[in-house]
Write a protein that holds these residues in place. Structure first.
Motif, mmCIF file in Angstrom:
data_model
loop_
_atom_site.group_PDB
_atom_site.id
_atom_site.type_symbol
_atom_site.label_atom_id
_atom_site.label_comp_id
_atom_site.label_asym_id
_atom_site.label_seq_id
_atom_site.Cartn_x
_atom_site.Cartn_y
_atom_site.Cartn_z
ATOM 1 N N PRO A 1 0.814 -1.218 0.000
ATOM 2 C CA PRO A 1 0.000 0.000 0.000
ATOM 3 C C PRO A 1 0.850 1.272 0.000
ATOM 4 C CG PRO A 1 -0.875 -1.593 1.549
ATOM 5 C CD PRO A 1 0.416 -2.156 1.037
ATOM 6 N N SER A 2 1.885 1.332 0.859
ATOM 7 C CA SER A 2 2.672 2.564 0.935
ATOM 8 C C SER A 2 3.584 2.711 -0.278
ATOM 9 C CB SER A 2 3.519 2.568 2.208
ATOM 10 O OG SER A 2 4.451 1.510 2.135
ATOM 11 N N ALA A 3 3.774 1.612 -1.015
ATOM 12 C CA ALA A 3 4.679 1.678 -2.171
ATOM 13 C C ALA A 3 4.052 2.390 -3.361
ATOM 14 C CB ALA A 3 5.106 0.274 -2.571
ATOM 15 N N SER A 4 2.783 2.832 -3.198
ATOM 16 C CA SER A 4 2.161 3.505 -4.335
ATOM 17 C C SER A 4 2.879 4.826 -4.633
ATOM 18 C CB SER A 4 0.687 3.763 -4.058
ATOM 19 O OG SER A 4 0.588 4.608 -2.923
ATOM 20 N N LYS A 5 3.446 5.459 -3.586
ATOM 21 C CA LYS A 5 4.244 6.667 -3.824
ATOM 22 C C LYS A 5 5.593 6.195 -4.375
ATOM 23 C CE LYS A 5 6.216 10.610 -1.334
ATOM 24 N NZ LYS A 5 7.557 10.377 -1.846
ATOM 25 N N GLU A 6 5.973 6.709 -5.544
ATOM 26 C CA GLU A 6 7.204 6.207 -6.159
ATOM 27 C C GLU A 6 8.429 6.657 -5.366
ATOM 28 O OE1 GLU A 6 9.222 7.266 -10.166
ATOM 29 O OE2 GLU A 6 7.904 5.562 -10.515
ATOM 30 N N GLU A 7 9.293 5.679 -5.026
ATOM 31 C CA GLU A 7 10.510 6.020 -4.300
ATOM 32 C C GLU A 7 11.475 6.734 -5.242
ATOM 33 O OE1 GLU A 7 11.058 2.654 -0.928
ATOM 34 O OE2 GLU A 7 11.417 2.006 -2.974
ATOM 35 N N PRO A 8 12.314 7.616 -4.679
ATOM 36 C CA PRO A 8 13.240 8.341 -5.564
ATOM 37 C C PRO A 8 14.424 7.483 -6.010
ATOM 38 C CG PRO A 8 13.498 9.061 -3.294
ATOM 39 C CD PRO A 8 12.367 8.101 -3.298
ATOM 40 N N PHE A 9 14.526 6.274 -5.454
ATOM 41 C CA PHE A 9 15.626 5.397 -5.861
ATOM 42 C C PHE A 9 15.089 4.032 -6.279
ATOM 43 C CE2 PHE A 9 15.420 5.811 -1.177
ATOM 44 C CZ PHE A 9 14.850 4.586 -0.883
ATOM 45 N N ILE A 10 15.983 3.179 -6.775
ATOM 46 C CA ILE A 10 15.589 1.848 -7.264
ATOM 47 C C ILE A 10 16.127 0.798 -6.299
ATOM 48 C CG2 ILE A 10 15.863 0.206 -9.183
ATOM 49 C CD1 ILE A 10 16.497 2.721 -10.944
ATOM 50 N N ARG A 11 15.308 -0.204 -5.994
ATOM 51 C CA ARG A 11 15.788 -1.315 -5.174
ATOM 52 C C ARG A 11 15.954 -2.546 -6.053
ATOM 53 N NH1 ARG A 11 14.513 -0.572 0.353
ATOM 54 N NH2 ARG A 11 13.225 1.278 0.711
ATOM 55 N N ASP A 12 17.044 -3.291 -5.854
ATOM 56 C CA ASP A 12 17.122 -4.615 -6.470
ATOM 57 C C ASP A 12 17.983 -5.528 -5.598
ATOM 58 O OD1 ASP A 12 19.731 -3.991 -6.988
ATOM 59 O OD2 ASP A 12 19.583 -4.039 -9.169
ATOM 60 N N LYS B 1 19.770 1.930 -5.399
ATOM 61 C CA LYS B 1 20.542 2.647 -6.426
ATOM 62 C C LYS B 1 19.837 3.941 -6.806
ATOM 63 C CE LYS B 1 20.010 -0.501 -9.531
ATOM 64 N NZ LYS B 1 20.082 -1.273 -10.786
ATOM 65 N N LEU B 2 20.619 4.944 -7.098
ATOM 66 C CA LEU B 2 20.050 6.161 -7.677
ATOM 67 C C LEU B 2 19.573 5.853 -9.084
ATOM 68 C CD1 LEU B 2 22.640 8.905 -6.686
ATOM 69 C CD2 LEU B 2 20.259 8.782 -5.955
ATOM 70 N N ARG B 3 18.507 6.503 -9.516
ATOM 71 C CA ARG B 3 18.133 6.419 -10.925
ATOM 72 C C ARG B 3 19.198 7.172 -11.716
ATOM 73 N NH1 ARG B 3 13.161 4.409 -10.987
ATOM 74 N NH2 ARG B 3 11.888 4.736 -9.138
ATOM 75 N N HIS B 4 19.684 6.532 -12.782
ATOM 76 C CA HIS B 4 20.708 7.225 -13.564
ATOM 77 C C HIS B 4 20.554 6.847 -15.030
ATOM 78 C CE1 HIS B 4 22.505 3.280 -12.750
ATOM 79 N NE2 HIS B 4 23.110 3.422 -13.914
#
Length: 417
Positions: free
Chosen positions: A260-271, A353-356
């Motif tokens: 539910p809280s993940a609907s707000k897009e995070e400013p970074f990427i998880r993997d 990771k930062l989006r790049h």
């Protein structure tokens, strides 16, 4: 986040790329209508030949077909001309006169500049003196411009590419028989992970390498996400490995159960990555470099050495390698066969990771790829690619540190895309 993933297990060429994107479901009619505004003034028609075309100087044939058991699209470009030798400015002129968007024109021109630089390095010529004949002519112009037209229609947020299978063997060109990859292709592949598998044919063409260099922000396995569609662009070569390029469109989703809280897009990427490590106290130090090179060549995210002290006060080395899940077995084999260790530790690591993305930018030294890191809409930093700076430093004799500062100064002046 819409990600386009290119799976180049059988290489990549310009027409395979166009075909794969069209097979993904992009509108063929819209594509052909846009391409009709790109007119390539014809050279001389072949003697005695009668030909009807759209007046553009070439025709694009899009065919749904099945080859060696796989369905997909086969795209070919035919031209009626005797391939006049065109220079970079002639090609730029053709692009400028088209009715395509400013963005498509600019990217196509940047791509041809990069291609002219790669060709020029082979023959010892400056880019503006290079004549495109084999890569040149019409099919290259259509493949490269067509690729940016389709990318504009698709609008993915990022493009990720697998390591490239370049093939092997030899090819015949205007200058004789040469080993694969061809010299211009090899120049374009600097900084890109490659390998060679399957029967000996040329699997990555100069245009294929160029598109990957222009479009891919990084290399590795397919990212996590929901599959939105896939397409196959069929190649024309007979090969033991099915000869097609597979593209997959993914909607990258956020991992984790707190949906539910993940609907707000995070400013970074998880993997997630796999960390393989081992302690070694009995190996000739000269053997580390080839092992590290081999790990990077299969697409490892990172490989590093740490100095440690082991039992009986022995100085030793910890070899660490970070890979994706699908590369784990290959990496383990390289370490176990290439070093003196008898075993590895394995752990899963979560990464943030930062989006790049990488943007080729024009400087007074030619095109330099700039890696930009973002936090949401805020650009945190921009760094010129080390390999590009190293090459220019070698060519010009300018020390790397002053070169980097000058490139950054020029980018600041131009503003950012």
């Amino acid at each position: 986040m819409k990600t386009l993933y290119l799976d180049c297990f059988s290489g990549i060429s310009g027409n395979m790329f166009l075909a794969a994107l069209l097979d993904l479901g992009l509108d063929r009619k819209e594509f052909l209508e846009k391409m009709e505004t790109l007119r390539i003034p014809s050279g001389h028609h072949h003697h005695g030949e009668v030909h009807h075309d759209s007046g553009a100087g070439y025709e694009i044939h899009i065919k749904d077909t099945v080859r060696n058991g796989f369905s997909g699209i086969d795209l070919t470009v035919t031209s009626t001309e005797d391939h006049p030798h065109r220079g970079l400015m002639d090609v730029w002129d053709v692009i400028d006169k088209s009715g395509l968007s400013h963005n498509v024109k600019q990217k196509s021109k940047d791509a041809f500049k990069l291609l002219a630089e790669a060709e020029g390095k082979v023959h010892g010529l400056p880019p503006e003196k290079v004549h495109f004949h084999e890569v040149g002519a019409v099919d290259s112009i259509v493949d490269i411009v067509g690729a940016f037209v389709l990318m504009e229609m698709l609008e993915p947020d990022s493009v990720i590419c697998s390591p490239l299978n370049v093939g092997s063997g030899t090819i015949r060109c205007a200058h004789g028989v040469l080993p694969v990859p061809a010299p211009a292709t090899e120049n374009l592949l600097i900084g890109i992970p490659v390998y060679s598998a399957g029967s000996p044919i040329e699997r990555v063409t100069p245009t294929g390498a160029l598109l990957v260099k222009m479009l891919a922000s990084h290399f590795g396995t397919m990212p996590a996400g929901k599959v939105m569609g896939s397409g196959r662009g069929l190649g024309s070569r007979e090969s033991d490995i099915p000869n097609f390029l597979r593209v997959t469109l993914l909607e990258e989703t956020k991992e984790g159960n707190n949906a539910p809280s993940a609907s707000k897009e995070e400013p970074f990427i998880r993997d997630v990555g796999i960390l393989l490590e081992t302690n070694i106290d009995d190996m000739n130090p000269q053997y580390y470099e080839p092992v590290m090179e081999r790990l990077f060549s299969i697409g490892a995210m990172d490989v590093w050495l740490e100095t440690i002290i082991m039992k009986k006060g022995r100085p030793a080395i910890r070899l660490c390698c970070l890979v994706s899940l699908s590369q784990e077995e290959q990496a383990a084999e390289i370490i176990l066969k290439g070093t003196t260790t008898l075993g590895l530790r394995r752990s899963e690591v979560d990464r943030i990771k930062l989006r790049h993305h990488i943007t080729p930018m024009e400087t007074t030294f030619g095109l330099v790829r700039i890696k930009e890191a973002w936090w949401g809409n805020e650009r945190l930093r921009a760094n010129p690619e080390y390999e590009d700076l190293k090459r220019i430093s070698k060519e010009t004799g300018i020390p790397l540190n002053s070169l980097r500062e000058e490139v950054l100064r020029q980018i600041e002046e131009m503003g950012h895309p």
